[in-house]
Scaffold this motif. Structure first.
Motif, PDB file in Angstrom:
ATOM      1  N   SER A  40       0.788  -1.157  -0.002  1.00  0.00           N
ATOM      2  CA  SER A  40       0.226  -0.055   0.041  1.00  0.00           C
ATOM      3  C   SER A  40       0.920   1.332   0.110  1.00  0.00           C
ATOM      4  N   ILE A  41       2.063   1.291   0.625  1.00  0.00           N
ATOM      5  CA  ILE A  41       2.925   2.447   0.633  1.00  0.00           C
ATOM      6  C   ILE A  41       3.396   2.625  -0.878  1.00  0.00           C
ATOM      7  N   VAL A  42       3.814   1.624  -1.532  1.00  0.00           N
ATOM      8  CA  VAL A  42       4.030   1.862  -3.063  1.00  0.00           C
ATOM      9  C   VAL A  42       3.044   2.455  -3.790  1.00  0.00           C
ATOM     10  N   VAL A  43       1.676   2.083  -3.659  1.00  0.00           N
ATOM     11  CA  VAL A  43       0.742   2.274  -4.477  1.00  0.00           C
ATOM     12  C   VAL A  43       0.366   3.897  -4.112  1.00  0.00           C
ATOM     13  N   SER A  44       0.636   4.303  -2.748  1.00  0.00           N
ATOM     14  CA  SER A  44       0.394   5.610  -2.194  1.00  0.00           C
ATOM     15  C   SER A  44       1.423   6.765  -3.101  1.00  0.00           C
ATOM     16  N   LEU A  45       2.829   6.061  -3.046  1.00  0.00           N
ATOM     17  CA  LEU A  45       3.792   6.806  -3.579  1.00  0.00           C
ATOM     18  C   LEU A  45       3.376   6.880  -5.069  1.00  0.00           C
ATOM     19  N   LEU A  46       2.953   5.806  -5.800  1.00  0.00           N
ATOM     20  CA  LEU A  46       3.033   5.619  -7.123  1.00  0.00           C
ATOM     21  C   LEU A  46       1.592   6.919  -7.411  1.00  0.00           C
ATOM     22  N   TYR A  47       0.665   6.907  -6.586  1.00  0.00           N
ATOM     23  CA  TYR A  47      -0.536   7.747  -7.013  1.00  0.00           C
ATOM     24  C   TYR A  47       0.035   9.469  -6.909  1.00  0.00           C
ATOM     25  N   HIS A  48       0.772   9.557  -5.622  1.00  0.00           N
ATOM     26  CA  HIS A  48       1.359  10.951  -5.618  1.00  0.00           C
ATOM     27  C   HIS A  48       2.231  11.313  -6.829  1.00  0.00           C
ATOM     28  N   THR A  49       2.994  10.436  -7.277  1.00  0.00           N
ATOM     29  CA  THR A  49       3.862  10.535  -8.596  1.00  0.00           C
ATOM     30  C   THR A  49       3.127  10.918  -9.623  1.00  0.00           C
ATOM     31  N   VAL A  50       2.047  10.154  -9.921  1.00  0.00           N
ATOM     32  CA  VAL A  50       1.204  10.119 -11.090  1.00  0.00           C
ATOM     33  C   VAL A  50       0.452  11.634 -11.133  1.00  0.00           C
ATOM     34  N   ILE A  51       0.000  12.099 -10.005  1.00  0.00           N
ATOM     35  CA  ILE A  51      -0.591  13.217  -9.939  1.00  0.00           C
ATOM     36  C   ILE A  51       0.077  14.541  -9.826  1.00  0.00           C
ATOM     37  N   ILE A  52       1.163  14.312  -9.432  1.00  0.00           N
ATOM     38  CA  ILE A  52       2.266  15.654  -9.486  1.00  0.00           C
ATOM     39  C   ILE A  52       2.839  15.649 -11.064  1.00  0.00           C
ATOM     40  N   ILE A  53       2.903  14.623 -11.482  1.00  0.00           N
ATOM     41  CA  ILE A  53       3.399  14.415 -13.022  1.00  0.00           C
ATOM     42  C   ILE A  53       2.498  15.327 -14.000  1.00  0.00           C
ATOM     43  N   GLN A  54       1.014  14.718 -13.571  1.00  0.00           N
ATOM     44  CA  GLN A  54       0.120  15.212 -14.312  1.00  0.00           C
ATOM     45  C   GLN A  54      -0.282  16.720 -14.219  1.00  0.00           C
ATOM     46  N   ALA A  55      -0.054  17.178 -13.016  1.00  0.00           N
ATOM     47  CA  ALA A  55      -0.238  18.584 -12.580  1.00  0.00           C
ATOM     48  C   ALA A  55       0.934  19.314 -13.257  1.00  0.00           C
ATOM     49  N   LEU A  56       2.129  18.992 -13.194  1.00  0.00           N
ATOM     50  CA  LEU A  56       3.208  19.563 -13.696  1.00  0.00           C
ATOM     51  C   LEU A  56       3.049  19.584 -15.083  1.00  0.00           C
TER      52      LEU A  56
END
Length: 198
Positions: A40-56
């Motif tokens: 679950s920690i990896v999924v959370s980090l992956l989610y944050h990474t995807v959201i930040i990349i899309q936002a940028l």
């Protein structure tokens, strides 16, 4: 942005994001199925990474096409806040992955108007639309939206419409060829979106 993403998704510490995997008939299954078994920690980090990349990426598009007079991260921050506002967006699923293709679609859409070779830009626009629809069939409305966009932004030329439609069909054509060579052509029916009118 990282701090904002962690703060607005603070609920991930008690309830981590879930990976929604579509049925085995879609192409998105092969992208999302391996993510189901991650901690679950990896999924959370992956989610944050995807959201930040899309936002940028959204921030870059809005500044590249001069939608804002100054360079700041307000659009990216709004995107991160919007992901926290909608509960459906707090999980990793086909819609979140398809957002990458929508951002690419917007970029190619904006490039049509200010390019030296419009045929190439329109063909790239069509291929991006076709790939988005193949991976996420509910994105089929992008085909019609792209056609309307070409008709509005460019003067009517039948060859440009044919180039766009050829680009839309090309990814499905290549996938169909590969499936035909492997005797799995009936699998193509899974790419046709199911329409239900209520």
């Amino acid at each position: 942005l990282i701090i904002l993403s962690v703060v607005v998704h603070i609920h991930f510490f008690t309830q981590p994001p879930v990976v929604f995997v579509p049925d085995t008939g879609s192409l998105m299954y092969y992208i999302l199925a391996p993510l189901q078994h991650l901690p679950s920690i990896v999924v959370s980090l992956l989610y944050h990474t995807v959201i930040i990349i899309q936002a940028l990426r959204l921030n870059y598009l809005l500044h590249h096409y001069r939608m804002f007079p100054v360079l700041d991260y307000t659009p990216a921050m709004c995107y991160v806040l919007l992901t926290a506002l909608l509960p459906e967006w707090s999980h990793i699923g086909p819609g979140l992955v398809a957002a990458f293709f929508v951002l690419l679609w917007i970029h190619l859409f904006a490039r049509i108007t200010n390019t030296q070779s419009p045929a190439r830009a329109i063909f790239d626009f069509g291929i991006a639309t076709g790939v988005a629809v193949m991976l996420y069939p509910p994105a089929a409305m992008l085909i019609l939206a792209g056609l309307i966009a070409i008709l509005i932004l460019r003067s009517f030329r039948l060859n440009e419409i044919c180039i766009y439609l050829a680009g839309v069909i090309l990814p499905a054509y290549f996938l169909g060829s590969i499936l035909f060579l492997n005797d799995r052509l009936p699998w193509m029916r899974n790419l046709i979106p199911a329409l239900h009118f209520h």
